[in-house]
Design an enzyme around this catalytic site. Structure first.
Site, PDB file in Angstrom:
ATOM      1  N   HIS A 119      19.623   7.885   4.374  1.00  0.00           N
ATOM      2  CA  HIS A 119      19.533   9.187   3.693  1.00  0.00           C
ATOM      3  C   HIS A 119      18.075   9.515   3.389  1.00  0.00           C
ATOM      4  O   HIS A 119      17.218   8.626   3.402  1.00  0.00           O
ATOM      5  CB  HIS A 119      20.323   9.159   2.379  1.00  0.00           C
ATOM      6  CG  HIS A 119      19.743   8.221   1.365  1.00  0.00           C
ATOM      7  ND1 HIS A 119      19.893   6.843   1.454  1.00  0.00           N
ATOM      8  CD2 HIS A 119      19.005   8.436   0.248  1.00  0.00           C
ATOM      9  CE1 HIS A 119      19.285   6.260   0.442  1.00  0.00           C
ATOM     10  NE2 HIS A 119      18.721   7.200  -0.302  1.00  0.00           N
ATOM     11  N   ASP A 177      16.164  11.482   0.039  1.00  0.00           N
ATOM     12  CA  ASP A 177      16.613  11.662  -1.344  1.00  0.00           C
ATOM     13  C   ASP A 177      16.965  13.112  -1.657  1.00  0.00           C
ATOM     14  O   ASP A 177      16.216  14.032  -1.330  1.00  0.00           O
ATOM     15  CB  ASP A 177      15.520  11.167  -2.309  1.00  0.00           C
ATOM     16  CG  ASP A 177      15.395   9.648  -2.242  1.00  0.00           C
ATOM     17  OD1 ASP A 177      16.402   8.981  -1.929  1.00  0.00           O
ATOM     18  OD2 ASP A 177      14.291   9.138  -2.472  1.00  0.00           O
ATOM     19  N   HIS A 192      15.812   6.474   4.663  1.00  0.00           N
ATOM     20  CA  HIS A 192      15.753   5.055   4.300  1.00  0.00           C
ATOM     21  C   HIS A 192      17.137   4.551   3.949  1.00  0.00           C
ATOM     22  O   HIS A 192      18.051   5.341   3.650  1.00  0.00           O
ATOM     23  CB  HIS A 192      14.779   4.827   3.147  1.00  0.00           C
ATOM     24  CG  HIS A 192      15.105   5.599   1.905  1.00  0.00           C
ATOM     25  ND1 HIS A 192      14.826   6.939   1.762  1.00  0.00           N
ATOM     26  CD2 HIS A 192      15.725   5.233   0.751  1.00  0.00           C
ATOM     27  CE1 HIS A 192      15.230   7.357   0.581  1.00  0.00           C
ATOM     28  NE2 HIS A 192      15.795   6.341  -0.049  1.00  0.00           N
ATOM     29  N   ARG A 252      12.189   3.714 -10.465  1.00  0.00           N
ATOM     30  CA  ARG A 252      11.748   4.631  -9.413  1.00  0.00           C
ATOM     31  C   ARG A 252      11.391   5.996  -9.986  1.00  0.00           C
ATOM     32  O   ARG A 252      11.873   6.395 -11.055  1.00  0.00           O
ATOM     33  CB  ARG A 252      12.772   4.751  -8.294  1.00  0.00           C
ATOM     34  CG  ARG A 252      14.155   5.160  -8.701  1.00  0.00           C
ATOM     35  CD  ARG A 252      14.933   5.617  -7.486  1.00  0.00           C
ATOM     36  NE  ARG A 252      14.415   6.875  -7.010  1.00  0.00           N
ATOM     37  CZ  ARG A 252      14.510   7.322  -5.760  1.00  0.00           C
ATOM     38  NH1 ARG A 252      15.100   6.587  -4.846  1.00  0.00           N
ATOM     39  NH2 ARG A 252      14.038   8.505  -5.425  1.00  0.00           N
TER      40      ARG A 252
END
Ligand code: SIN
Length: 301
Positions: A112, A114, A257, A272
């Site tokens: 995917h 983000d 990723h 993150r």
């Protein structure tokens, strides 16, 4: 590539070394302490490395949450990540990512980019991991530039004219994301142009793309299955083996990723950050046959 940097306030010579991981994408950068304020030259070097390599890595960084946020903010305003397991109690733009013996679906598993169903998908994401399993827990990235550029001319002619719907609650592997309760359903160009490099990239991913509205359902399913398999080929990838206190930073407009959850029941944890994006630019705006549905951004709370 080496950069020698000296700043007026803090005279020092910083030697940045940029080591590409694969011909397609990825580079490890050494010679930089991310806990120190970044000079203009350093910022330029890092930004250029991002544009060239699409995902970059720094190892052995000792970063407080505040220092990580300060670093992230240099690359644009930060946004909350609604799908992350939890927000940090004090710093709401910092999302905690954790998988352990209670986890049923690990965050980030499956190819995917983000938040691709947002009208303004994030430009850059950053992940800093402080707890790792004994072995495993790697992350893979794939270059969607390379995926587009290696299509045949007739296939490029077709995909250039298409759009794709993305939905952040698309059911995957038998479960749906319920994180924030916000449903985003948005029509994006299938081929986008990166605003800084002007390169074209495919923008469809397994976790969020639902259909190509200009095609029949069967055609859409077949073409998307081909594009996912094409994007996920090893020749467009790099794989990062994490070490404690390593940081990865990637561009969601030209990469996808997937996090490998092969370490159950061990713990993998970190934090993150997500940088607020802009509307995506269609690579060939005059050729795309938008549906009447565009733009759609349903918000069901
Ligand atoms: C993600 O941001 O999708 C997760 C990446 C990772 O945990 O390696």
């Amino acid at each position: 590539m080496l950069f020698f940097i000296a700043t007026e306030k803090q005279p020092r010579a910083t030697m940045l070394k940029i080591l590409p991981l694969t011909p397609a994408l990825g580079a490890e950068i050494t010679g930089m302490d991310l806990s120190r304020p970044m000079s203009t030259d350093e910022f330029r070097s890092i930004s250029n490395a991002m544009l060239e390599h699409q995902v970059i890595f720094f190892r052995n960084q000792t970063l407080s949450n505040e220092a990580f946020v300060a670093w992230g903010e240099r690359f644009g305003p930060l946004m909350k990540h609604p799908a992350a397991s939890k927000q940090h109690p004090d710093l709401d733009k910092l999302a905690v990512v954790r998988a352990d013996e209670t986890t049923r679906n690990a965050f980030g598993e499956g190819w995917h980019s983000d938040q691709s169903a947002l009208p303004e998908p994030p430009t850059i994401s950053m992940l800093y991991l402080n707890t790792l399993p004994d072995v495993g827990g790697d992350t893979l990235w794939s270059s969607t530039y390379r995926a587009y550029e290696t299509l045949s001319a007739p296939m490029k002619q077709l995909v250039n004219t298409l759009s794709v719907f993305h939905n952040n609650l698309k059911p995957n592997r038998g479960y749906v994301f319920t994180g924030s309760g916000r449903v985003m359903h948005f029509e994006q160009p299938l081929v986008i142009r990166h605003p800084d490099t002007q390169r074209c990239a495919l923008f469809a991913n397994r976790l969020a793309t639902t259909h190509i509205p200009q095609l029949t359902w069967a055609e859409s399913e077949a073409l998307l299955a081909f594009l996912y398999a094409h994007i996920e080929q090893p020749r467009f990838q790099c794989r990062f083996r994490w070490t404690k206190n390593a940081l990865a930073m990637w561009d969601n407009r030209c990469t996808q990723h997937t996090a490998v959850w092969d370490y159950f029941p061990q713990v993998r944890e970190g934090v993150r950050l997500t940088v607020q994006g802009q509307p995506l630019i269609a690579a060939f705006p005059d050729q795309v046959q938008w549906t009447k549905e565009r733009p759609v951004a349903a918000r069901l709370e």
